[in-house]
Design a protein around this motif. Structure first.
Motif, PDB file in Angstrom:
ATOM      1  N   HIS A   1       0.774  -1.065   0.090  1.00 37.33           N
ATOM      2  CA  HIS A   1       0.062  -0.045  -0.157  1.00 37.33           C
ATOM      3  C   HIS A   1       0.842   1.221  -0.058  1.00 37.33           C
ATOM      4  N   LEU A   2       1.847   1.272   0.868  1.00 42.02           N
ATOM      5  CA  LEU A   2       2.740   2.461   0.937  1.00 42.02           C
ATOM      6  C   LEU A   2       3.637   2.792  -0.233  1.00 42.02           C
TER       7      LEU A   2
ATOM      8  N   TYR B   1       4.292  11.320  10.370  1.00 43.84           N
ATOM      9  CA  TYR B   1       3.698  11.729  11.486  1.00 43.84           C
ATOM     10  C   TYR B   1       2.121  11.386  11.199  1.00 43.84           C
ATOM     11  N   THR B   2       1.623  11.605   9.878  1.00 40.57           N
ATOM     12  CA  THR B   2       0.034  11.484   9.913  1.00 40.57           C
ATOM     13  C   THR B   2      -0.080   9.888   9.744  1.00 40.57           C
ATOM     14  N   THR B   3       0.701   9.194   9.403  1.00 37.38           N
ATOM     15  CA  THR B   3       0.594   7.677   9.318  1.00 37.38           C
ATOM     16  C   THR B   3       0.477   7.094  10.583  1.00 37.38           C
ATOM     17  N   TRP B   4       1.021   7.539  11.421  1.00 38.09           N
ATOM     18  CA  TRP B   4       1.349   7.292  12.843  1.00 38.09           C
ATOM     19  C   TRP B   4       0.000   7.752  13.640  1.00 38.09           C
TER      20      TRP B   4
ATOM     21  N   SER C   1      -3.085   5.676  13.194  1.00 41.75           N
ATOM     22  CA  SER C   1      -2.587   4.704  14.073  1.00 41.75           C
ATOM     23  C   SER C   1      -2.000   3.398  13.646  1.00 41.75           C
ATOM     24  N   ASP C   2      -1.155   3.850  12.555  1.00 46.34           N
ATOM     25  CA  ASP C   2      -0.560   2.702  11.805  1.00 46.34           C
ATOM     26  C   ASP C   2       1.233   2.728  12.153  1.00 46.34           C
TER      27      ASP C   2
ATOM     28  N   ALA D   1       4.246   3.750   9.588  1.00 39.14           N
ATOM     29  CA  ALA D   1       5.265   4.823  10.086  1.00 39.14           C
ATOM     30  C   ALA D   1       6.604   4.306  10.018  1.00 39.14           C
ATOM     31  N   ALA D   2       6.790   3.128  10.501  1.00 40.64           N
ATOM     32  CA  ALA D   2       8.136   2.636  10.641  1.00 40.64           C
ATOM     33  C   ALA D   2       8.751   2.342   9.281  1.00 40.64           C
TER      34      ALA D   2
END
Length: 548
Positions: A43-44, A230-233, A237-238, A242-243
């Motif tokens: 997806h990313l 930042y927005t992914t985390w 809440s992913d 984010a990592a």
């Protein structure tokens, strides 16, 4: 040079633990990324990473070119020419360092708003009545981000280039001119190639700050890798996603470090002790005043204009009797508390690493692996560091809570994790400062103290610490102010209901309430001015000494 005796196993173990503690977030980040579901990667890779990477590359390329041009041009002009105001401008050109990027973006968004003072004055002068009739291009764009970040970050290039231009032997340029080169040709073909290592260092530092930025990029609508992390985390809440994005940001960091080292790989040093430096050529008439205006422009746009706006808004608010809100006072207290804690932890850790490094090998060669690893944190963007630190911090926090029988997490709730994250990020400053300070202390002092029966710790306390006060003070000052300005790590790791001046400003800007945020921004800039003035004046004194 005679080798110093070992510091003992406890000192070495402490230095190794500090170095490994800095490396731990990076290792954990890789573990989190590899542990994520393959669907995250797909997806990313398809929807997030290409756009974020391309946006980040565009921003860094634009900012890199801008800081290179402005920093190099300003460094050469104040070194090679004499013009009105040169003595003031050669240190004032460093003042934009006191302005965090997100504060400059915050100030200019209000200054250049369609109904703001600048566009209002332009419409009044041109006879227009409405923003519909005339308005400037929107600042929220890639071009706006490049210009604003470049105006704040060019001093990194200016400082390194100025120091090297000042030590450039004048006879090299004179020889080039005697062979038919113009002054511009001598600069382009002789001076510029010799300063390539310094330029590589300055540009790399500016690009690392660009990659770390989150506030300015988000305010200006530029979705970089850091903003996407930042927005992914936070929004999705992913943590695994984010990592994985953070690993992509780390690749950019490693690429910058590699490019910087490539730029310095052929660097050689020669003795210039008896060689005269460049003598500034006096400019007269219109040319002299044009040079003054050109050198004043980066200071005006990068510091004076946003700082004046913040001072005006602050004064207007205070004169109206609105006063300072309780939230702002609490944010100021939290900021000072955080900065003091980070400074204390960072100085202690830096002293351990630098002291152990002094006793490894000869005093003349102190490039030890603990110092290099401990200094790696400065290259890590705050968001990347926060994600890498979160999992081990939570594991330790849960274990401590179970041990003490608590129903809350003591390390996260007390801000210890945030202090540790900031200490990791800024550890390079005291390590470098103390390393340089220890290099100036002759080993004979330590040999004498040890011969008189003093222990390693006693020698450090009674002999070296008094002599290291200037290095400790400069390191503490830099860490304190950078901790006050830190935004990404503070946003992600702060305890609940814990706001600093930086996070208050971020929240106010996100809501569009610029008046309240101006007070917080002004306080950060006022604190940041102190070390910048000290740095600029000490750098100027050092360069002047080299000139003579």
């Amino acid at each position: 040079m005679k080798q110093l005796r070992s510091v003992g196993p406890l000192w070495r173990a402490a230095a190794i633990a500090i170095a490994l503690g800095v490396a731990a977030p990076v290792l954990n980040l890789a573990w989190l990324a590899l542990g994520g579901d393959m669907q995250h990667w797909l997806h990313l890779a398809a929807h997030v990473l290409p756009d974020a990477a391309w946006t980040t590359a565009q921003l860094m390329a634009g900012v890199g070119l801008m800081v290179l041009l402005i920093g190099t041009a300003c460094a050469w002009v104040v070194t090679a020419y004499d013009f009105p105001g040169r003595g003031l401008l050669q240190w004032a050109l460093l003042l934009p360092l006191a302005m965090p990027t997100y504060i400059v973006a915050f100030a200019y968004l209000d200054l250049l708003h369609p109904i703001g003072p600048v566009q209002g004055a332009i419409r009044w002068a041109l006879g227009f009545d409405s923003p519909r009739e005339f308005r400037l291009p929107d600042l929220r764009s890639m071009a706006g981000a490049i210009v604003l970040l470049g105006l704040v970050l060019y001093p990194y290039v200016y400082l390194t280039a100025r120091a090297l231009f000042a030590t450039l032997p004048a006879h090299l340029l004179e020889a080039a001119q005697s062979l038919g080169e113009t002054r511009w040709g001598a600069f382009r073909r002789v001076a510029l190639p010799l300063t390539r290592p310094a330029l590589a260092v300055g540009v790399s530092l500016a690009l690392l700050e660009t990659l770390n930025d989150i506030g300015a990029s988000e305010f200006l609508g530029v979705r970089t890798l850091t903003v996407s992390i930042y927005t992914t985390w936070i929004t999705r809440s992913d943590l695994a996603g984010a990592a994985q994005l953070a690993c992509a940001a780390l690749l950019a960091v490693f690429a910058l470090i590699w490019l910087e080292r490539q730029g310095r790989r052929h660097q050689r040093y020669g003795s210039t002790r008896r060689m005269a430096g460049i003598r500034p050529r006096r400019l007269t008439g219109t040319t002299a005043w044009a040079a003054t205006a050109a050198m004043a422009l980066p200071v005006l746009l990068g510091f004076a204009a946003p700082a004046s706006y913040l001072a005006w808004e602050t004064a207007e608010r205070l004169l109206q009797g609105t006063g300072i809100s309780e939230g702002l006072l609490a944010g100021l207290a939290n900021t000072l508390l955080l900065a003091l804690g980070v400074t204390a932890v960072t100085l202690a850790a830096g002293l351990v690493v630098a002291w152990v490094g002094r006793h490894q090998g000869s005093v003349a060669n102190r490039d030890h692996w603990q110092a290099r690893l401990a200094s790696m944190g400065y290259a890590l963007p705050g968001t990347v560091l926060a994600i890498g630190l979160l999992t081990p911090a939570l594991a330790a926090d849960h274990a401590l809570a179970d041990l003490l029988g608590l129903r809350w997490l003591p390390l996260m709730s007390s801000g210890v994790v945030l202090v540790v994250a900031c200490a990791i990020r800024f550890l390079a400053m005291p390590v470098g400062s103390l390393d340089a300070g220890l290099a100036r202390i002759p080993p004979s002092l330590e040999h004498s103290a040890r011969a008189l029966g003093e222990t390693v710790t006693g020698t450090l306390r009674r002999v070296h610490l008094p002599l290291l006060r200037p290095a400790l003070l400069s390191g503490a000052l830099l860490v304190f102010v950078d901790a006050m300005k830190e935004l990404p790590a503070t946003l992600l790791l702060r305890p609940a209901n814990f706001e600093t001046l930086a996070t208050l400003l971020y929240a106010e800007a996100a809501r569009g309430t610029y008046e309240e945020g101006a007070l917080a921004a002004f306080a950060i800039v006022a604190a940041g001015l102190v070390p910048v003035v000290v740095l600029s004046r000490s750098s100027l004194a050092s360069i002047t000494a080299k000139d003579t």
